[in-house]
Design a protein around this motif. Structure first.
Motif, mmCIF file in Angstrom:
data_model
loop_
_atom_site.group_PDB
_atom_site.id
_atom_site.type_symbol
_atom_site.label_atom_id
_atom_site.label_comp_id
_atom_site.label_asym_id
_atom_site.label_seq_id
_atom_site.Cartn_x
_atom_site.Cartn_y
_atom_site.Cartn_z
ATOM 1 N N ARG A 78 -6.858 2.798 8.922
ATOM 2 C CA ARG A 78 -7.589 2.650 7.667
ATOM 3 C C ARG A 78 -8.116 1.230 7.465
ATOM 4 O O ARG A 78 -9.306 1.031 7.182
ATOM 5 C CB ARG A 78 -6.697 3.039 6.492
ATOM 6 N N GLY B 280 2.276 12.108 4.844
ATOM 7 C CA GLY B 280 1.874 10.783 5.287
ATOM 8 C C GLY B 280 2.662 10.357 6.506
ATOM 9 O O GLY B 280 3.470 11.109 7.060
ATOM 10 N N GLU C 12 -7.276 10.981 -2.969
ATOM 11 C CA GLU C 12 -6.648 9.748 -2.507
ATOM 12 C C GLU C 12 -5.137 9.773 -2.687
ATOM 13 O O GLU C 12 -4.427 8.952 -2.114
ATOM 14 C CB GLU C 12 -7.245 8.556 -3.260
ATOM 15 N N ASP D 170 -5.690 9.004 2.925
ATOM 16 C CA ASP D 170 -6.229 7.650 2.812
ATOM 17 C C ASP D 170 -7.741 7.676 3.010
ATOM 18 O O ASP D 170 -8.270 8.537 3.729
ATOM 19 C CB ASP D 170 -5.593 6.719 3.846
ATOM 20 N N LYS E 164 0.841 -1.185 0.000
ATOM 21 C CA LYS E 164 0.000 0.000 0.000
ATOM 22 C C LYS E 164 0.880 1.239 0.000
ATOM 23 O O LYS E 164 2.059 1.199 0.380
ATOM 24 C CB LYS E 164 -0.930 0.012 1.206
ATOM 25 N N HIS F 57 -2.606 10.274 5.574
ATOM 26 C CA HIS F 57 -1.848 9.357 4.717
ATOM 27 C C HIS F 57 -1.007 8.420 5.587
ATOM 28 O O HIS F 57 -0.215 8.848 6.416
ATOM 29 C CB HIS F 57 -0.943 10.160 3.787
#
Length: 935
Positions: free
Chosen positions: A773, A413, A517, A521, A400, A768
C-alpha cells in the motif's frame, strides 16, 4: 392484570437503576438516554419513562441487594445495573428469584483489561440477567494475532489487578498449538520490578531475559503499559527488533500515540471499536430515535471522556424502550411489580417472563452497533481493530490499521511484517477487475493468449509496474460488482475477492469509501471522483408560431377582444362629437385644428407615448380613451418584447437540467443509477439523513428507489448509458464514466451535467494490511507531481474528442443569432395579410364593376322627383359625387385639372348632391364649399 394500551400512563414505564459511586458518568448517560427518549415520540408515543437511581459502594454486594429490594418495593418493570462482578452475581440471584428482567453492564474502572464475570447458574434454568456488554473475547483475538505472527515463544505481562483466570482458555488453546507461553505478574511499582531483576539476575540471565522480551504481550492499563515500556527502554531491556502486543478493550487515541512513540521496536495494539461511529448521519439516528448531540457530534468532546460501559448503558435503555413499545403493540401488558424481598410469602412477578421474552426477541442499532440477547442471554456483537507501526522510509514511523476481528468472520487483514521500500522485482500480483469504460476495457485478444485489457486504470497500473518491476495477472470478477456489504457482514464483488485473499489488488472505477476502507486498504487517489448526470441533448423544437409563446392564450384572447371594444367606443364618441358640433354651430362644422393649451399638452403626451397626435380628437372623452389605449399598447408591446427575448434565450439553452437541484424539480425526465453500487448507497445515505436541511436528495432518492430501485435504476452502467441515449432518462453515475460515454458517442446526442466538486477519489484496493500500500501510494504521488497522470487523463478524456461537449456550453457569436424558424410565424402572418389584401381587392373590383350594385345613397332633389340610377354623366370631386338627371350628356371623365371653383351644371338639369364618407374620414373643405354653393 392485563390492561389496554389506552389506559396506560407514564408511571407504568418505571425502570430502576443501580450504579457505583465512582462511576460518575453512568448516571449522566442514563439520564441523557431517558431525556432523549422523552423527546422522541416515535418509540414511546405520548408515554414517558419514570426511573429511580440508586448508588452503591464499589464491590459491595450486600448494599446492591438492599437497594434493589427497595426499587422492587416501589414497583419496576426492569432493572439496569452497571457494577462489578461481585455485585452483579448477587443481583442475579435476587432478580432470578423475583422474576425481574435485569440488564447488566460490566464495569472495569481501574483501566485494566476486562475479565469474564463468573455468574451463578439459575436453579430452575431461567436466568433473568442479560449481559448487555459482550463476553470477553480478548483471548480469542490474542490467539489469532500470535498465530498470524508465527510466534512460538513469548511472555505475557499482566497487572496485579488483572484476574488471571481470564487467561485460562487462552493458555489451554496455546498449549494445544504447541506454543511456549510464560506468565509474569507486574506490581504497581513498575520501577521496582526492573530494579529487582537487575539485583537478582546475573548478566547471562539478563541476556536470556532480554531475548524473551523480544516477543511480549501486555495485559495492563494504558498508564501501566506506558510506565512499563518506558522502564524497559531505560534499562536497555527492549531492543529495536522487539515486538510487543498491547491488548485492552478501552484505550484512547492519545494513549495509543504515547505507547507507539515510547516503544523502541514494533508495537501492535488491540482494542474494541464501534465502526458505525464514523458516519455522523447514521450515528445520530437509530430506529427513528434521535441521539443527543453530545453523543452525536465528535466536536463536542464529550465522547472522548466516556467509557465503553457508558455506551452500552445508553443502548440498554434504548433496548428497554423498544421492548415497552412492542408490549404495547401486542396488548400484552402486566401491571408493575411491587414486591417485598423480606417476606418469605412474596411471590415473583407474574409478568416477568413475558417481559424478559420480549426483551430477548428485540434488536436495536445503537451507539455500540447491533444489540440483541439471542445468544444465550448475552449480546454477542463485538468487533476489534488491530493497529500497528509502519516503517516506510517515505512516511516514517506511523500508526496504521492492520486488520480487524469480529465474532463472525474472525481476522480480516494481514499482520505479517513486510518492509518493501524500493521495488517489487520478481513479484507477480493477482489482480481482479471489472469492465468499466474508460477505466478497464477488453482489448483485441489473440487466440490462445491471455486476455488483454486497456484503459486508464490499466495505463496507471502499467506505469507502476514499469517503475516497481512487478508483473501481474488480471481476471474479471464473477458477479460483476464492485463490492457491497451483506446483512451478515460478508462482501461481494471485487472487495469480497480481496477479503477472501483470492486477489492481491483490485483496479477499475472503484471509489474510496469509509465502508470499504474498513475492510480493505486503498492507495492514494489517482483520479478525483464526483457524481454526474448523463442524458440526451434536448432537441430544439420547431415552432413557427413561437412569437405567440410570450403570452398565454388567455392574454391573446383578451387583447383581441380589447381591439373591437375600444374601436366601438371611439366610433360612438366621434358620432356624439359630430352631432354636438353641428348643433352648436348651427350646421357649420367646427374648426378642424385647435390651438388651445390643452391641445398643445395633448401633442406632447402623444409624442411621449410614441403615438403622435390627431387634430380630430377634440373631445376630452376621446382623448381619455385614446390615451388609455396608447398606454395599454405601450405596456403590452414592452412586455411582449421582453418576454419574447427571454423565451428565445431559454429555448436555445442545451438543457434545463444542470444540477441535482434542477433534476429534482423537473418532471419530464426520470432518473436512476446502478442498484447496490456506491452511488446508490450515496443517495440512500443523503436521502434518508434527517439532518439534511435541503430536501433535494430526499426527492432524488424517492425516484431512484421507486419499487426498490427496480423501476428506474439499472443493473449495470452499460444499461444506464443505453437507457439515457434513448431519451427521457437521466443516468446518475461516476462523472468520469459518463463523460467518456458522452465524448465517444457515435451520434453525439449525449450531454453531461452535475457537481464538479470532488469529495472522494478513485484508488487501487489492496488486502487489509497489504505491504504494497505505502509503496503504491508513494509512486502514485510521484506520477502526479511529474504530470504523467494528467497526460494519461488527457488520453482518455480529451478536450476535443469525437463529440465536443464544450461547443454547446460556450457562447459563440453564431450561437446567439436567431434562426429562421424562430420568426417563421411573423412571415406567415405577413404573407397571410398580403393574400387577404389581394383577395379583398379582387372582390372590391368585381363588386364595383357594375354601378347598379353600389349602395344607393339618400337623394335630395329640387323638383321632388324620384332619383334614378346615376347615368354616365357622373361628376366626382374629392369625396363628393354629383349626379344629373334630364337629358343625358356624353361621358366626359376629368382629363385635366379642374379650374378653381365648383363644377358648372347645365341650366335645365336637376342636380342631386351625394356625400360619400364610408370610412369616417375627415370632411374636405372643398366639399363643404360645394355644398353651400350648389344647395
Amino acid at each position: 392484570k392485563k390492561i389496554s394500551a389506552l389506559q396506560m400512563t407514564a408511571c407504568l414505564y418505571s425502570t430502576g437503576a443501580i450504579f457505583e459511586e465512582n462511576a460518575e458518568r453512568d448516571n449522566e448517560i442514563f439520564q441523557l438516554a431517558i431525556s432523549d427518549l422523552s423527546l422522541n415520540d416515535d418509540i414511546l408515543q405520548s408515554e414517558k419513562i419514570t426511573h429511580s437511581v440508586k448508588l452503591i459502594e464499589p464491590n459491595n454486594p450486600f448494599q446492591a441487594v438492599q437497594e434493589a429490594c427497595e426499587l422492587m418495593n416501589q414497583g419496576i418493570l426492569a432493572l439496569v445495573t452497571s457494577t462489578g462482578c461481585a455485585a452483579a452475581s448477587a443481583l442475579q440471584s435476587l432478580t432470578d428469584a423475583m422474576h425481574i428482567p435485569h440488564l447488566f453492564i460490566q464495569r472495569n474502572g481501574d483501566g485494566a483489561p476486562r475479565t469474564v464475570c463468573q455468574l451463578n447458574p439459575s436453579p430452575d434454568g431461567e436466568s433473568y440477567t442479560l449481559a448487555a456488554r459482550p463476553p470477553v473475547r480478548i483471548s480469542d483475538v490474542l490467539l489469532t494475532v500470535v498465530s498470524e505472527l508465527y510466534w512460538q515463544k513469548f511472555i505475557v505481562f499482566y497487572e496485579s489487578d488483572y484476574d488471571i483466570r481470564g487467561l485460562q482458555t487462552f493458555m489451554d488453546q496455546a498449549s494445544r498449538l504447541g506454543l511456549d507461553v510464560s506468565l509474569q505478574r507486574v506490581d504497581r511499582n513498575v520501577s521496582r520490578v526492573f530494579t529487582d531483576l537487575f539485583n537478582m539476575m546475573r548478566t547471562e540471565e539478563l541476556n536470556r531475559y532480554r531475548d524473551t522480551l523480544r516477543r511480549a504481550v501486555l495485559l495492563m492499563s494504558p498508564r501501566g503499559a506506558q510506565v512499563f515500556i518506558h522502564q524497559a527502554v531505560e534499562t536497555n531491556l527492549a531492543s529495536k527488533d522487539s515486538h510487543w502486543v498491547y491488548a485492552n478493550e478501552e484505550v484512547s487515541d492519545a494513549d495509543i500515540m504515547e505507547l507507539i512513540y515510547s516503544s523502541l521496536g514494533r508495537m501492535t495494539i488491540i482494542r474494541q471499536i464501534f465502526p458505525l461511529w464514523r458516519d455522523t448521519s447514521v450515528r445520530c439516528m437509530r430506529n427513528n430515535h434521535r441521539i443527543s448531540s453530545l453523543l452525536c457530534d465528535p466536536q463536542e468532546g464529550y465522547l472522548q471522556s466516556l467509557e465503553v460501559s457508558n455506551l452500552y448503558l445508553y443502548d440498554s435503555v434504548l433496548m428497554l424502550a423498544n421492548a415497552f413499545y412492542r408490549k404495547l403493540e401486542d396488548r400484552k401488558w402486566h401491571s408493575m411489580a411491587s414486591l417485598n424481598c423480606m417476606r418469605k410469602s412474596t411471590k415473583p412477578w407474574n409478568g416477568g417472563w413475558s417481559m424478559l421474552d420480549t426483551i430477548q426477541k428485540g434488536r436495536i442499532s445503537g451507539l455500540t452497533g447491533m444489540m440483541d440477547f439471542r445468544a444465550e442471554g448475552s449480546n454477542s456483537h463485538v468487533q476489534f481493530e488491530i493497529l500497528g507501526t509502519s516503517y516506510s522510509e517515505t512516511f516514517g514511523k506511523d500508526v496504521k490499521r492492520l486488520a480487524s476481528w469480529d465474532s463472525i468472520r474472525g481476522l480480516n487483514g494481514s499482520l505479517k511484517e513486510n518492509r518493501i521500500e524500493s521495488g517489487m522485482q520478481g513479484v507477480t500480483l493477482k489482480i481482479v477487475t471489472l469492465l468499466e469504460e474508460p477505466f478497464v476495457m477488453a482489448a483485441e485478444n489473440i487466440l490462445g493468449q491471455p486476455n488483454r485489457y486497456k484503459g486508464f486504470s490499466v495505463d496507471v497500473l502499467d506505469a507502476l509496474a514499469k517503475i516497481l518491476g512487478f508483473k501481474y495477472d488480471i481476471y474479471q470478477v464473477s458477479d460483476g460488482k464492485y463490492g457491497s456489504a451483506h446483512p451478515n457482514g460478508s462482501w461481494n464483488g471485487m472487495i469480497g475477492e480481496l477479503i477472501g485473499k483470492r486477489a492481491d489488488l483490485a483496479i477499475s472505477a472503484i471509489t474510496i469509501t469509509p465502508e470499504r476502507e474498513s475492510v480493505v486498504d486503498f492507495s492514494k487517489r489517482y483520479l478525483d471522483y464526483s457524481v454526474g448526470i448523463l442524458m440526451r441533448k434536448s432537441e430544439e423544437k420547431l415552432n413557427i408560431f413561437s412569437l405567440l409563446a410570450p403570452f398565454d392564450l388567455a392574454v391573446w384572447a383578451c387583447i383581441a377582444a380589447a381591439i373591437p371594444v375600444v374601436g366601438i367606443m371611439i366610433f360612438l364618441l366621434r358620432r356624439i362629437q359630430a352631432v354636438r358640433c353641428q348643433n352648436n354651430t348651427g350646421g357649420h362644422p367646427a374648426p378642424s385644428v385647435s390651438t388651445s393649451l390643452q391641445s398643445a399638452i395633448w401633442i406632447v403626451y402623444g409624442a411621449f407615448v410614441q403615438q403622435g397626435s390627431d387634430s380630430i380628437l377634440g373631445s376630452v372623452a376621446l382623448r381619455i380613451v385614446m390615451g388609455s389605449w396608447w398606454l395599454f399598447t405601450l405596456i403590452v408591446c414592452s412586455s411582449y418584447t421582453a418576454n419574447l427575448a427571454a423565451y428565445l434565450t431559454v429555448s436555445r439553452m442545451d438543457n434545463a437540467v444542470r444540477s441535482f437541484q434542477d433534476l429534482s424539480k423537473q418532471v419530464d425526465l426520470v432518473y436512476g443509477t446502478v442498484r447496490e453500487s456506491a452511488v446508490y448507497e450515496y443517495f440512500r445515505a443523503k436521502g434518508t439523513n434527517p439532518l439534511e436541511q435541503d430536501n433535494t436528495f430526499a426527492e432524488l432518492w424517492k425516484v431512484i428507489n421507486r419499487n426498490n430501485g427496480l423501476e428506474n435504476s439499472v443493473s449495470n452502467p452499460l444499461d444506464g448509458i443505453k437507457k439515457a441515449k434513448r431519451g427521457s432518462y437521466a443516468f446518475l453515475w461516476d462523472m468520469a464514466v459518463v463523460e467518456y460515454a458522452a465524448l465517444t458517442d457515435d451520434d453525439c446526442t449525449l450531454t453531461i451535467a452535475g457537481n464538479s466538486i470532488s469529495t472522494r477519489g478513485y484508488g487501487m484496493a489492496l488486502q487489509h494490511g497489504s505491504p504494497y500500500r505505502d509503496l503504491f501510494s508513494q509512486k502514485i504521488l510521484e506520477l502526479q507531481e511529474k504530470g504523467d497522470l494528467d497526460i494519461l487523463k488527457q488520453k482518455w478524456w480529451p478536450k476535443k474528442g469525437r463529440c465536443d461537449l464544450q461547443s454547446h456550453a460556450d457562447a459563440q457569436p453564431e450561437g446567439r443569432a436567431l434562426h429562421l424558424h424562430s420568426f417563421a410565424g411573423v412571415f406567415c402572418i405577413l404573407a397571410a395579410g398580403l393574400l387577404l389584401a389581394l383577395l379583398v381587392a379582387a372582390l372590391e373590383t368585381w363588386w364595383n364593376s357594375n354601378p347598379c350594385r353600389r349602395k344607393q345613397p339618400k337623394e335630395v332633389t329640387t323638383d321632388n322627383s324620384s332619383a334614378q340610377c346615376p347615368g354616365p354623366g357622373l361628376l366626382t370631386q374629392n369625396r363628393a359625387m354629383v349626379a344629373t338627371t334630364g337629358p343625358p350628356a356624353p361621358p366626359r371623365p376629368w382629363s385635366r385639372p379642374r379650374p378653381p371653383g365648383p363644377p358648372v351644371l347645365p341650366r335645365d338639369a336637376t342636380a342631386t348632391l351625394y356625400f360619400m364618407d364610408p370610412a369616417g374620414a375627415d370632411t374636405s373643405p372643398d366639399l363643404v364649399e360645394l355644398q353651400y354653393t350648389q344647395l
